[in-house]
Design a protein around this motif. Structure first.
Motif, PDB file in Angstrom:
ATOM      1  N   SER A 145       1.941  16.877   1.395  1.00  0.00           N
ATOM      2  CA  SER A 145       1.097  15.967   2.165  1.00  0.00           C
ATOM      3  C   SER A 145       0.807  14.681   1.415  1.00  0.00           C
ATOM      4  O   SER A 145       0.622  13.631   2.026  1.00  0.00           O
ATOM      5  N   LEU A 147       2.672  13.120  -0.970  1.00  0.00           N
ATOM      6  CA  LEU A 147       3.799  12.277  -1.356  1.00  0.00           C
ATOM      7  C   LEU A 147       3.948  10.985  -0.551  1.00  0.00           C
ATOM      8  O   LEU A 147       4.043   9.909  -1.134  1.00  0.00           O
ATOM      9  N   PRO A 148       3.926  11.054   0.790  1.00  0.00           N
ATOM     10  CA  PRO A 148       4.089   9.805   1.555  1.00  0.00           C
ATOM     11  C   PRO A 148       2.991   8.787   1.244  1.00  0.00           C
ATOM     12  O   PRO A 148       3.251   7.593   1.172  1.00  0.00           O
ATOM     13  N   LEU A 149       1.772   9.276   1.021  1.00  0.00           N
ATOM     14  CA  LEU A 149       0.649   8.368   0.757  1.00  0.00           C
ATOM     15  C   LEU A 149       0.716   7.793  -0.648  1.00  0.00           C
ATOM     16  O   LEU A 149       0.355   6.648  -0.878  1.00  0.00           O
ATOM     17  N   GLN A 151       3.470   7.332  -2.267  1.00  0.00           N
ATOM     18  CA  GLN A 151       4.553   6.348  -2.236  1.00  0.00           C
ATOM     19  C   GLN A 151       4.087   5.064  -1.578  1.00  0.00           C
ATOM     20  O   GLN A 151       4.499   3.980  -1.941  1.00  0.00           O
ATOM     21  N   ALA A 152       3.183   5.197  -0.616  1.00  0.00           N
ATOM     22  CA  ALA A 152       2.622   4.013   0.024  1.00  0.00           C
ATOM     23  C   ALA A 152       1.466   3.449  -0.805  1.00  0.00           C
ATOM     24  O   ALA A 152       0.854   2.469  -0.433  1.00  0.00           O
ATOM     25  N   SER A 154      -1.554   4.453  -1.324  1.00  0.00           N
ATOM     26  CA  SER A 154      -2.926   4.413  -0.825  1.00  0.00           C
ATOM     27  C   SER A 154      -3.839   5.338  -1.615  1.00  0.00           C
ATOM     28  O   SER A 154      -5.024   5.388  -1.394  1.00  0.00           O
TER      29      SER A 154
ATOM     30  N   LYS B  24      12.746  17.496  -0.134  1.00  0.00           N
ATOM     31  CA  LYS B  24      12.271  16.273   0.505  1.00  0.00           C
ATOM     32  C   LYS B  24      10.769  16.339   0.745  1.00  0.00           C
ATOM     33  O   LYS B  24      10.073  15.341   0.724  1.00  0.00           O
ATOM     34  N   LEU B  25      10.303  17.548   0.982  1.00  0.00           N
ATOM     35  CA  LEU B  25       8.880  17.747   1.233  1.00  0.00           C
ATOM     36  C   LEU B  25       8.072  17.852  -0.057  1.00  0.00           C
ATOM     37  O   LEU B  25       6.854  17.858  -0.033  1.00  0.00           O
TER      38      LEU B  25
END
Lengths: 200, 60
Positions: A145, A147-149, A151-152, A154, B24-25
């Motif tokens: 959960s 990782l995307p944030l 990377q962004a 935030s 990837k996750l």
């Protein structure tokens, strides 16, 4: 295969239903690491975690990363120093009582010798939102959960090194090494089936 | 039955497709034979008890 999601009470609802199912290999329980914590925090469970289930296999290891709002702390050392200077005035989120995100936070809190308030949320998304908004000081977020944030950018992160040799994490190695014993920051997911009850 | 299920799951978990999806996750496949897993469960449950006790975790 029928997937019957029974969320609630840290997974104890689904576990209770599975424990009563016939032990014929057709009904399985996919559970989180919280399954092994629940017997110690929930009173009056209708099942016995160790006796009523037979483990089949673990499935995946989900590393947690320590995340905070970008402005709160410079690094882990700073976090520990700030919390020690003002004990009890900081808080940390989790995805619920007894969840791996909670246990990792407790292991960290004990190892660092700091005093802060635990805020259990319904799940990871709620905890992440509050950390990003700066209303919660830190959270041991599942990598999945966070990782995307991260990377962004935030939120700030310091992946703890529970770096087993086999682990290939998409993040860089941590530059800061904790002065305390590195806590186990893996949550996990396992699969168990109901064990035949001895009384029947 | 348990061993057969374990073997099947282990086979799926090492498949390159799943490995890539998990990576990837930010997760990774993690399997072990069921006998070892049952010991792992007992050990980890005991560890959880220590943490719960040390941190005085209570559910209201």
């Amino acid at each position: 295969v029928i997937v019957d999601n029974k969320p609630g009470a840290g997974g104890t609802l689904g576990a209770a239903i599975t424990a009563k199912a016939p032990a014929d290999g057709y009904t399985l329980l996919v559970h989180s690491a919280g399954h092994l914590v629940n017997p110690w925090i929930y009173k009056g469970l209708s099942y016995d975690t160790l006796k009523d289930f037979a483990g089949i296999t673990p499935m995946a290891s989900l590393p947690n990363v320590l995340v905070t709002a970008p402005s709160h702390f410079a690094d882990v050392k700073d976090l520990v120093a700030k919390v020690k200077a003002k004990p009890g005035s900081f808080n940390y989120g989790s995805a619920g009582n007894g969840s791996a995100t909670h246990m990792n936070a407790e292991v960290f809190r004990l190892a660092a010798g700091i005093d802060a308030q635990h805020v259990p949320f319904r799940g990871t998304p709620e905890a992440m939102t509050e950390v990003m908004a700066g209303r919660v000081d830190w959270f041991f977020a599942p990598m999945v959960s966070a990782l995307p944030l991260i990377q962004a950018a935030s939120c700030r992160r310091w992946p703890w090194a529970r770096a087993s040799a086999r682990r290939r994490c998409p993040m860089r190695r941590p530059r800061w090494r904790p002065a305390c014993r590195a806590p186990n920051t893996c949550s996990g997911s396992g699969c168990s089936r109901p064990r035949k009850r001895r009384s029947r | 039955v348990i061993d057969r299920l374990q073997a099947e799951v282990a086979k799926i978990m090492v498949s390159p497709e799943l490995k890539e999806r998990l990576e990837k996750l930010g997760a990774e496949p993690f399997t072990m034979p069921s006998a070892q897993f049952n010991k792992f469960i007992v050990d980890e449950t005991a560890k959880a008890q220590q943490v719960v006790k040390a941190a005085s975790i209570k559910v209201d």
